[in-house]
Design a protein around this motif. Structure first.
Motif, short mmCIF file in Angstrom:
data_model
loop_
_atom_site.label_atom_id
_atom_site.label_comp_id
_atom_site.label_asym_id
_atom_site.label_seq_id
_atom_site.Cartn_x
_atom_site.Cartn_y
_atom_site.Cartn_z
N ALA A 298 5.55 -87.89 -57.42
CA ALA A 298 6.74 -88.56 -56.90
C ALA A 298 6.38 -89.49 -55.73
N VAL A 299 5.58 -89.01 -54.81
CA VAL A 299 5.17 -89.83 -53.66
C VAL A 299 4.35 -91.02 -54.16
N THR A 300 3.46 -90.77 -55.08
CA THR A 300 2.63 -91.85 -55.62
C THR A 300 3.48 -92.93 -56.27
N ARG A 301 4.48 -92.52 -57.06
CA ARG A 301 5.36 -93.51 -57.70
C ARG A 301 6.04 -94.41 -56.67
N LEU A 302 6.53 -93.81 -55.59
CA LEU A 302 7.19 -94.59 -54.54
C LEU A 302 6.23 -95.54 -53.83
N VAL A 303 5.04 -95.06 -53.55
CA VAL A 303 4.05 -95.90 -52.88
C VAL A 303 3.65 -97.06 -53.78
N VAL A 304 3.42 -96.78 -55.04
CA VAL A 304 3.06 -97.83 -56.00
C VAL A 304 4.16 -98.89 -56.06
N GLU A 305 5.40 -98.42 -56.13
CA GLU A 305 6.54 -99.34 -56.22
C GLU A 305 6.67 -100.21 -54.97
N GLU B 147 3.17 -102.11 -54.05
CA GLU B 147 2.67 -102.93 -55.15
C GLU B 147 1.16 -102.80 -55.30
N VAL B 148 0.72 -101.55 -55.42
CA VAL B 148 -0.70 -101.23 -55.62
C VAL B 148 -0.83 -100.35 -56.86
N PRO B 149 -2.02 -100.29 -57.44
CA PRO B 149 -2.22 -99.38 -58.57
C PRO B 149 -2.25 -97.93 -58.09
N GLU B 150 -1.81 -97.02 -58.95
CA GLU B 150 -1.72 -95.61 -58.51
C GLU B 150 -3.07 -94.99 -58.20
N ASN B 151 -4.14 -95.50 -58.76
CA ASN B 151 -5.45 -94.90 -58.51
C ASN B 151 -5.96 -95.11 -57.09
N VAL B 152 -5.32 -95.98 -56.31
CA VAL B 152 -5.77 -96.19 -54.92
C VAL B 152 -4.95 -95.38 -53.92
N VAL B 153 -3.96 -94.63 -54.40
CA VAL B 153 -3.09 -93.85 -53.52
C VAL B 153 -3.65 -92.44 -53.36
N SER B 154 -3.65 -91.94 -52.13
CA SER B 154 -4.01 -90.54 -51.88
C SER B 154 -2.88 -89.89 -51.10
N VAL B 155 -2.70 -88.59 -51.35
CA VAL B 155 -1.63 -87.82 -50.72
C VAL B 155 -2.21 -86.50 -50.22
N ALA B 156 -1.92 -86.16 -48.97
CA ALA B 156 -2.40 -84.91 -48.38
C ALA B 156 -1.22 -84.09 -47.88
N LEU B 157 -1.35 -82.78 -47.98
CA LEU B 157 -0.38 -81.84 -47.42
C LEU B 157 -1.06 -81.04 -46.32
N GLU B 158 -0.39 -80.90 -45.19
CA GLU B 158 -0.93 -80.11 -44.09
C GLU B 158 0.15 -79.21 -43.53
N ALA B 159 -0.02 -77.91 -43.70
CA ALA B 159 0.92 -76.95 -43.13
C ALA B 159 0.65 -76.80 -41.63
N VAL B 160 1.73 -76.84 -40.86
CA VAL B 160 1.63 -76.71 -39.40
C VAL B 160 2.57 -75.59 -38.97
#
Length: 76
Positions: free
Chosen positions: A24-31, A34-47
């Motif tokens: 879901a995050v990748t789709r929004l970033v791509v949209e 305007e970049v291809p999805e293969n250049v998107v990275s997403v990290a989760l960090e619990a605090v």
């Protein structure tokens, strides 16, 4: 590029939930970037909630309001 880092209070995610969130995050970033999805990275960090003020709020929210595109309202 782009890289999205999501900090959150600890909670358990199944691998499927993580994948759906990343997709879901990748789709929004791509949209919007305007970049291809293969250049998107997403990290989760619990605090830990007790560490949130010093690890997240102070350095990333309060100290950098010019970078925020949405501000939190902790009162609600």
């Amino acid at each position: 590029m782009p890289h999205v880092s999501l900090k959150h209070y600890p909670r358990e995610f199944t691998p499927e939930q993580k994948q759906r969130l990343a997709d879901a995050v990748t789709r929004l970033v791509v949209e919007h970037f305007e970049v291809p999805e293969n250049v998107v990275s997403v990290a989760l960090e619990a605090v830990d909630p007790a560490q949130w003020p010093e690890r997240v709020d102070a350095p990333e929210i309060s100290a950098r309001p010019d970078l925020l595109i949405k501000t939190p309202d902790y009162g609600n």
